[in-house]
Design a protein around this motif. Structure first.
Motif, PDB file in Angstrom:
ATOM      1  N   HIS A   8      -0.483   0.258  12.644  1.00 30.11           N
ATOM      2  CA  HIS A   8      -1.350   1.391  12.305  1.00 30.11           C
ATOM      3  C   HIS A   8      -2.450   0.830  11.415  1.00 30.11           C
ATOM      4  CE1 HIS A   8      -2.235   5.680  11.341  1.00 30.11           C
ATOM      5  NE2 HIS A   8      -2.588   5.188  10.182  1.00 30.11           N
ATOM      6  N   ASP A   9      -3.676   1.360  11.534  1.00 32.09           N
ATOM      7  CA  ASP A   9      -4.790   0.731  10.819  1.00 32.09           C
ATOM      8  C   ASP A   9      -4.916   1.059   9.332  1.00 32.09           C
ATOM      9  OD1 ASP A   9      -5.828  -1.123  12.498  1.00 32.09           O
ATOM     10  OD2 ASP A   9      -7.236   0.224  13.476  1.00 32.09           O
ATOM     11  N   ALA A  10      -4.588   2.272   8.933  1.00 33.66           N
ATOM     12  CA  ALA A  10      -4.774   2.644   7.524  1.00 33.66           C
ATOM     13  C   ALA A  10      -3.552   2.234   6.702  1.00 33.66           C
ATOM     14  CB  ALA A  10      -5.037   4.136   7.403  1.00 33.66           C
ATOM     15  N   CYS A  11      -3.745   1.227   5.863  1.00 32.70           N
ATOM     16  CA  CYS A  11      -2.633   0.665   5.082  1.00 32.70           C
ATOM     17  C   CYS A  11      -1.918   1.721   4.240  1.00 32.70           C
ATOM     18  CB  CYS A  11      -3.147  -0.456   4.185  1.00 32.70           C
ATOM     19  SG  CYS A  11      -1.862  -1.191   3.166  1.00 32.70           S
ATOM     20  N   LEU A  12      -2.698   2.624   3.665  1.00 36.77           N
ATOM     21  CA  LEU A  12      -2.148   3.645   2.772  1.00 36.77           C
ATOM     22  C   LEU A  12      -1.065   4.470   3.468  1.00 36.77           C
ATOM     23  CD1 LEU A  12      -2.592   4.920  -0.064  1.00 36.77           C
ATOM     24  CD2 LEU A  12      -4.121   6.543   1.027  1.00 36.77           C
ATOM     25  N   LEU A  13      -1.369   4.936   4.671  1.00 32.63           N
ATOM     26  CA  LEU A  13      -0.425   5.764   5.414  1.00 32.63           C
ATOM     27  C   LEU A  13       0.644   4.914   6.094  1.00 32.63           C
ATOM     28  CD1 LEU A  13      -3.425   7.764   6.495  1.00 32.63           C
ATOM     29  CD2 LEU A  13      -1.429   8.925   5.539  1.00 32.63           C
ATOM     30  N   ARG A  14       0.228   3.752   6.588  1.00 31.87           N
ATOM     31  CA  ARG A  14       1.158   2.855   7.265  1.00 31.87           C
ATOM     32  C   ARG A  14       2.291   2.409   6.333  1.00 31.87           C
ATOM     33  NH1 ARG A  14      -2.220  -1.535   8.159  1.00 31.87           N
ATOM     34  NH2 ARG A  14      -1.287  -2.762   6.502  1.00 31.87           N
TER      35      ARG A  14
ATOM     36  N   VAL B 104     -10.490   7.145  -2.662  1.00 38.80           N
ATOM     37  CA  VAL B 104      -9.502   6.083  -2.474  1.00 38.80           C
ATOM     38  C   VAL B 104      -9.646   5.513  -1.062  1.00 38.80           C
ATOM     39  CG1 VAL B 104      -7.027   5.565  -2.316  1.00 38.80           C
ATOM     40  CG2 VAL B 104      -7.885   7.033  -4.147  1.00 38.80           C
ATOM     41  N   ASP B 105      -9.693   4.194  -0.972  1.00 40.18           N
ATOM     42  CA  ASP B 105      -9.820   3.507   0.309  1.00 40.18           C
ATOM     43  C   ASP B 105      -8.506   3.644   1.079  1.00 40.18           C
ATOM     44  OD1 ASP B 105     -10.268   1.761   2.415  1.00 40.18           O
ATOM     45  OD2 ASP B 105     -11.238   0.251   1.147  1.00 40.18           O
ATOM     46  N   LYS B 106      -8.600   4.038   2.357  1.00 41.04           N
ATOM     47  CA  LYS B 106      -7.377   4.160   3.164  1.00 41.04           C
ATOM     48  C   LYS B 106      -6.738   2.800   3.417  1.00 41.04           C
ATOM     49  CE  LYS B 106      -7.389   7.273   6.586  1.00 41.04           C
ATOM     50  NZ  LYS B 106      -7.948   8.070   7.710  1.00 41.04           N
ATOM     51  N   GLU B 111       0.382   2.779  -4.345  1.00 40.14           N
ATOM     52  CA  GLU B 111       0.335   2.653  -5.804  1.00 40.14           C
ATOM     53  C   GLU B 111      -1.084   2.917  -6.320  1.00 40.14           C
ATOM     54  OE1 GLU B 111       1.923   0.535  -3.743  1.00 40.14           O
ATOM     55  OE2 GLU B 111       3.863   1.384  -4.316  1.00 40.14           O
ATOM     56  N   GLN B 112      -2.078   2.493  -5.528  1.00 41.61           N
ATOM     57  CA  GLN B 112      -3.469   2.695  -5.929  1.00 41.61           C
ATOM     58  C   GLN B 112      -3.807   4.192  -5.897  1.00 41.61           C
ATOM     59  OE1 GLN B 112      -5.505  -0.503  -4.288  1.00 41.61           O
ATOM     60  NE2 GLN B 112      -7.555   0.128  -4.922  1.00 41.61           N
ATOM     61  N   LEU B 113      -3.268   4.876  -4.890  1.00 34.35           N
ATOM     62  CA  LEU B 113      -3.489   6.324  -4.804  1.00 34.35           C
ATOM     63  C   LEU B 113      -2.855   7.024  -6.012  1.00 34.35           C
ATOM     64  CD1 LEU B 113      -4.370   8.926  -3.404  1.00 34.35           C
ATOM     65  CD2 LEU B 113      -2.342   8.790  -1.958  1.00 34.35           C
ATOM     66  N   LEU B 114      -1.702   6.550  -6.441  1.00 31.80           N
ATOM     67  CA  LEU B 114      -1.027   7.141  -7.609  1.00 31.80           C
ATOM     68  C   LEU B 114      -1.897   6.994  -8.863  1.00 31.80           C
ATOM     69  CD1 LEU B 114       2.624   5.945  -6.952  1.00 31.80           C
ATOM     70  CD2 LEU B 114       1.789   8.313  -6.914  1.00 31.80           C
ATOM     71  N   THR B 115      -2.467   5.804  -9.049  1.00 33.74           N
ATOM     72  CA  THR B 115      -3.366   5.560 -10.182  1.00 33.74           C
ATOM     73  C   THR B 115      -4.531   6.549 -10.129  1.00 33.74           C
ATOM     74  OG1 THR B 115      -2.837   3.213 -10.058  1.00 33.74           O
ATOM     75  CG2 THR B 115      -4.806   3.808 -11.319  1.00 33.74           C
ATOM     76  N   ALA B 116      -5.112   6.682  -8.931  1.00 35.90           N
ATOM     77  CA  ALA B 116      -6.263   7.567  -8.759  1.00 35.90           C
ATOM     78  C   ALA B 116      -5.899   9.025  -9.045  1.00 35.90           C
ATOM     79  CB  ALA B 116      -6.800   7.422  -7.342  1.00 35.90           C
ATOM     80  N   ILE B 117      -4.749   9.464  -8.555  1.00 37.78           N
ATOM     81  CA  ILE B 117      -4.312  10.852  -8.759  1.00 37.78           C
ATOM     82  C   ILE B 117      -4.200  11.149 -10.252  1.00 37.78           C
ATOM     83  CG2 ILE B 117      -2.289  12.385  -8.570  1.00 37.78           C
ATOM     84  CD1 ILE B 117      -1.858  11.315  -5.727  1.00 37.78           C
ATOM     85  N   ARG B 118      -3.554  10.250 -10.980  1.00 34.28           N
ATOM     86  CA  ARG B 118      -3.363  10.486 -12.421  1.00 34.28           C
ATOM     87  C   ARG B 118      -4.685  10.468 -13.165  1.00 34.28           C
ATOM     88  NH1 ARG B 118       1.545   6.877 -11.440  1.00 34.28           N
ATOM     89  NH2 ARG B 118       3.172   8.429 -11.143  1.00 34.28           N
ATOM     90  N   GLN B 119      -5.583   9.565 -12.753  1.00 35.15           N
ATOM     91  CA  GLN B 119      -6.877   9.459 -13.429  1.00 35.15           C
ATOM     92  C   GLN B 119      -7.726  10.715 -13.189  1.00 35.15           C
ATOM     93  OE1 GLN B 119      -8.579   5.519 -13.347  1.00 35.15           O
ATOM     94  NE2 GLN B 119     -10.677   6.336 -13.229  1.00 35.15           N
ATOM     95  N   TYR B 126     -12.682   8.563 -10.112  1.00 39.70           N
ATOM     96  CA  TYR B 126     -12.076   7.323  -9.622  1.00 39.70           C
ATOM     97  C   TYR B 126     -12.738   6.907  -8.312  1.00 39.70           C
ATOM     98  CZ  TYR B 126      -8.672   3.919  -7.971  1.00 39.70           C
ATOM     99  OH  TYR B 126      -8.085   2.761  -7.531  1.00 39.70           O
ATOM    100  N   VAL B 127     -13.194   5.657  -8.236  1.00 39.03           N
ATOM    101  CA  VAL B 127     -13.787   5.140  -7.001  1.00 39.03           C
ATOM    102  C   VAL B 127     -13.230   3.745  -6.735  1.00 39.03           C
ATOM    103  CG1 VAL B 127     -15.910   4.512  -5.788  1.00 39.03           C
ATOM    104  CG2 VAL B 127     -15.941   6.412  -7.402  1.00 39.03           C
TER     105      VAL B 127
END
Lengths: 203, 203
Positions: A8-14, B104-106, B111-119, B126-127
């Motif tokens: 799957h291409d999107a690391c976050l979801l994959r 957040v980049d897909k 873990e990066q999404l978690l950081t962004a959510i809290r921030q 957050y970018v």
């Protein structure tokens, strides 16, 4: 243990889905984007490949055939299970042509994917009921192979003259093909035919 | 506790990501496809909305503005965090216009999404660094609003005459707009301009 390679291409979801699958005691899970799928298939040598038919680049088509060829080339028997949607029958058709033996609806829940993985790993085909309408449309695909070739080039932005040159046809023949394609897809014009075909995953 | 509403169309991937997020002790996670996002926003009243910019229907554009209006309408302060890709600058532009404060980049990890959510929940923008090139392209968007309107109708399959009628323009003016659009997007022709613009998420 069933070794699963998730594509799957999107690391976050994959990686979230891989983590979910890896919590099962009988699964060992590896994951990769489409770009590295062939290489990973060779190194991981999974018992099963679970691949999302959608590519990161939007309507781009996943190199399913390539994946299948690599699996066969490495001498491993690696059944292919795909994640699909009923509203993109063109992708279902391609997965069938690539020899996929498992079809899981992306609208389903992870538990359903687990059932499918175990069933396919045991050598039994799996198809989600909710994909039925998609397969119906896939079976009713009205375009010929030649028309699909013309449409694929047109969708890539090629002019009538370019298409004619590439396929060794006259400009008039290309125009006739485009007219037939527009009529058969129920489109209003050429651009509309391309839009419909891209959306359904035919080109 | 931070109440998070996750918006993404494919249930299979959405629920796996939601499950991952819900394992954090400080997060309460709800999830929904785009079609039910407005309604869920009103009932859940989250502290934060995490939305994938890609819609199930391929290149279709997520109704971000609608989401934002609903959040404001219900009187809740609900910051918007989006999941995006650098190669679709048009979607980044739309998210900016809709007032998103987190990007957040897909291609990143959960873990990066978690950081962004809290921030973002703490009121800080957050970018992801990896989205830089996408924002650069978003800032350099060459088309005017009127050209975008013409292109959007053309991409939907409308003929020159239909576009002219809808936008109260002459056929010649529509053709001039399409020529300008083709030139500015570096495309070979009208179909190519539509292909490029759809791929980058402008229309």
């Amino acid at each position: 243990m069933i070794r699963v390679l998730l594509v799957h291409d999107a690391c976050l979801l994959r990686s979230a889905l891989a983590e979910r699958l890896a919590r099962e005691p009988d699964l060992e899970v590896f994951h990769t984007p489409w770009g590295a799928a062939r290489r990973r298939l060779g190194s991981v040598r999974p018992d099963l490949c679970v691949a999302d038919l959608d590519c990161e680049t939007g309507y781009a088509l996943a190199p399913l055939g390539e994946l299948k060829t690599t699996a066969t080339g490495t001498g491993t028997r690696c059944p292919l299970l795909v994640l699909a949607s009923a509203h993109r029958p063109g992708l279902l058709r391609r997965a069938l042509d690539a020899g996929a033996v498992g079809f899981v609806d992306k609208a389903s829940v992870p538990e359903q994917l687990l059932t499918a993985i175990r069933q396919v790993a045991a050598g039994v085909r799996y198809v989600d009921d909710s994909l039925g309408f998609g397969f119906l449309k896939a079976a009713q695909m009205p375009l010929t192979q030649r028309e699909l070739s013309v449409l694929t080039l047109a969708a890539g932005g090629a002019s009538v003259a370019e298409i004619a040159h590439r396929l060794h046809l006259s400009n008039g023949t290309v125009r006739n093909y485009m007219a037939a394609i527009t009529r058969k897809t129920g489109a209003r014009n050429k651009v509309d035919a391309i839009r419909i075909s891209l959306g359904e995953g035919w080109v």
